[in-house]
Design a protein around this motif. Structure first.
Motif, mmCIF file in Angstrom:
data_model
loop_
_atom_site.group_PDB
_atom_site.id
_atom_site.type_symbol
_atom_site.label_atom_id
_atom_site.label_comp_id
_atom_site.label_asym_id
_atom_site.label_seq_id
_atom_site.Cartn_x
_atom_site.Cartn_y
_atom_site.Cartn_z
ATOM 1 N N ILE A 131 -0.211 3.407 -1.378
ATOM 2 C CA ILE A 131 -1.545 2.915 -1.037
ATOM 3 C C ILE A 131 -2.314 2.519 -2.293
ATOM 4 N N GLU A 132 -2.196 3.329 -3.335
ATOM 5 C CA GLU A 132 -2.909 3.035 -4.577
ATOM 6 C C GLU A 132 -2.438 1.726 -5.200
ATOM 7 N N ARG A 133 -1.148 1.417 -5.056
ATOM 8 C CA ARG A 133 -0.659 0.138 -5.590
ATOM 9 C C ARG A 133 -1.358 -1.035 -4.917
ATOM 10 N N GLU A 134 -1.598 -0.920 -3.610
ATOM 11 C CA GLU A 134 -2.327 -1.972 -2.902
ATOM 12 C C GLU A 134 -3.783 -2.026 -3.359
ATOM 13 N N LEU A 135 -4.382 -0.865 -3.561
ATOM 14 C CA LEU A 135 -5.804 -0.802 -3.897
ATOM 15 C C LEU A 135 -6.107 -1.287 -5.309
ATOM 16 N N LYS A 136 -5.116 -1.245 -6.194
ATOM 17 C CA LYS A 136 -5.353 -1.646 -7.582
ATOM 18 C C LYS A 136 -5.440 -3.160 -7.755
ATOM 19 N N ALA A 137 -5.178 -3.910 -6.689
ATOM 20 C CA ALA A 137 -5.283 -5.370 -6.762
ATOM 21 C C ALA A 137 -6.741 -5.776 -6.953
ATOM 22 N N ASN A 138 -6.985 -6.705 -7.879
ATOM 23 C CA ASN A 138 -8.341 -7.211 -8.091
ATOM 24 C C ASN A 138 -8.755 -8.166 -6.973
ATOM 25 N N MET A 154 -11.397 6.160 -6.654
ATOM 26 C CA MET A 154 -11.389 4.812 -7.190
ATOM 27 C C MET A 154 -12.677 4.094 -6.792
ATOM 28 N N HIS A 155 -12.912 2.948 -7.411
ATOM 29 C CA HIS A 155 -14.072 2.121 -7.079
ATOM 30 C C HIS A 155 -13.545 0.753 -6.670
ATOM 31 N N CYS A 156 -13.468 0.510 -5.367
ATOM 32 C CA CYS A 156 -12.833 -0.704 -4.841
ATOM 33 C C CYS A 156 -13.735 -1.419 -3.836
ATOM 34 N N PRO A 157 -14.925 -1.824 -4.243
ATOM 35 C CA PRO A 157 -15.827 -2.484 -3.284
ATOM 36 C C PRO A 157 -15.316 -3.833 -2.792
#
Length: 318
Positions: free
Chosen positions: A107-114, A137-140
Motif C-alpha cells: 500500500i505504501e508503494r502506491e501512496l508514495k506516488a506524487n 504519511m502526508h498524501c493530500p
C-alpha cells in the motif's frame, strides 16, 4: 552458484526467519531455537544478524527462498501481476501473522506516488491490520475510497472500516460508503445506489488506480456471519448454493462465479470487475480460506495476492 554463496544465502534466510519469528510472531529465543532446530545461542545470533544486516525492520525485508518459490509458482499459474508470500507458523494453519506488514508495504508503494491516485479498499480484520502498520504519511493528493458499506443490520458502524482509518493516517481525502452492507431488499439497494452522492462514490471505486480487498471464507466462521451481516438461515442457504467465498460481501463459488442468490441481489458493495487491468490485491491466509482464494484467483476477481507459505502451498495443490 558457488557453495560459499549458497551458504551465505542460507545463513541470511535463517536470520530473516529468526528475525520474523522474534519481531513479528513474538516468539522467544528458546521458541526460535526449537523451530529452527538450533541452540539458543545460535538463535540469538541469528536475530542479531537479522537486525545488523537490515533484514528485519518490523517487516520482513529479506525474501526467504521457499516463500519466493511459492510466490513465483502462484504468479505463473494464475497470471498474476504479483504475488507476495510471507513465512507462516506451522502450528497454526489459519494464522494471519505477517500479512499486515506485507500488505502495508505494498500500500505504501502506491501512496508514495506524487501523481494523484484513487485507491479503493474493502474491509475486514486483515486489511485493518495493514492499516495499523502503515507509516504516518502526508498524501493530500490521493483519494481513499470505500468499496463496501459501513453499517451493520442493527444500524451500528462496522468495527473494520479500513478506508477511514487509512485516510486518517495519511491525511488523504476519504470517500466512505454510508450504506448498510446488505440492504433489506433488492429494491432498497437500487434506490440507495441511485442517490447522487453514492453514485459518485461507486464511480470513483470503479475507476480506482489500485484496489485492496480481503477474502472471506463461508460457514459458521465467515466474517459475514460472525459480524452479524447474515443470519443462520441465510448462511445455510449459501451453503446449499455452492458458495465458496466472498470479497466485499459479494459471494462466489469455487470457480469464482458470482452466485445467483438473495445476498448478492441485496449487497450494496461496488460491483466486482473481472480481469481488471489495474491491480486488485487480495490479502488473505488460512487453510480454511483456500477454496475462497482459489475461486478469486481462477475467475480473476483479483490479479495480485499476498498470503503466507502454508496457504500458498495449499493453493498450489488445488
Amino acid at each position: 552458484m558457488s557453495k560459499k554463496l549458497q551458504q551465505e544465502n542460507q545463513r541470511l534466510d535463517d536470520a530473516a526467519r529468526a528475525g520474523w519469528l522474534y519481531y513479528v510472531a513474538g516468539k522467544t529465543q528458546d521458541d526460535i531455537a526449537k523451530r529452527l532446530n538450533t541452540s539458543r545461542q545460535s538463535a540469538q545470533r541469528l536475530v542479531a544478524l537479522a537486525v545488523s544486516e537490515g533484514l528485519v525492520k518490523v517487516r520482513l525485508e529479506h525474501p526467504i527462498a521457499r516463500c519466493m518459490e511459492l510466490a513465483d509458482a502462484i504468479k505463473q499459474r494464475f497470471g498474476l501481476q504479483f504475488c507476495d508470500v510471507v513465512p507462516a507458523l506451522s502450528d497454526d494453519p489459519n494464522s494471519t501473522l505477517g500479512l499486515g506488514q506485507a500488505g502495508a508495504a505494498v500500500i505504501e508503494r502506491e501512496l508514495k506516488a506524487n501523481t494523484p491516485k484513487t485507491i479503493a479498499f474493502g474491509t475486514g480484520r486483515v486489511l485493518r491490520a495493514c492499516a495499523d502498520e502503515l507509516a504516518l504519511m502526508h498524501c493530500p493528493q490521493h483519494k481513499i475510497v470505500s468499496l463496501v458499506g459501513n453499517i451493520a443490520s442493527d444500524g451500528a458502524a462496522t468495527r473494520y472500516d479500513v478506508a477511514v482509518h487509512i485516510a486518517d493516517r495519511i491525511k488523504a481525502q476519504h470517500y466512505p460508503m454510508p450504506l448498510p452492507v446488505i440492504a433489506s431488499s433488492e429494491e432498497e439497494r437500487q434506490q440507495l445506489h441511485q442517490q447522487a452522492h453514492i453514485a459518485r462514490i461507486l464511480m470513483l471505486a470503479k475507476r480506482a488506480d489500485a484496489t485492496f480487498v480481503g477474502i472471506g471464507n463461508l460457514g459458521q466462521t465467515s466474517p459475514l456471519h460472525v459480524d452479524g451481516f447474515i443470519d443462520d438461515d441465510e448462511m445455510g442457504s449459501l451453503a446449499g448454493s455452492g458458495a465458496a467465498g466472498e470479497i466485499i460481501s459479494w459471494v462466489y463459488n469455487l470457480e469464482g462465479a458470482i452466485v445467483n442468490c438473495d445476498i448478492n441481489r441485496r449487497v450494496t458493495s461496488t460491483p466486482m470487475i473481472l480481469s481488471s487491468e489495474k491491480p486488485v490485491v487480495g490479502i488473505a491466509s488460512g487453510v480454511n480460506k483456500t477454496n475462497a482464494i482459489l475461486g478469486a484467483l481462477r475467475s480473476k476477481l483479483i490479479n495480485a495476492l499476498i498470503t503466507n507459505e502454508t496457504t500458498a502451498a495449499q493453493i498450489l495443490k488445488g
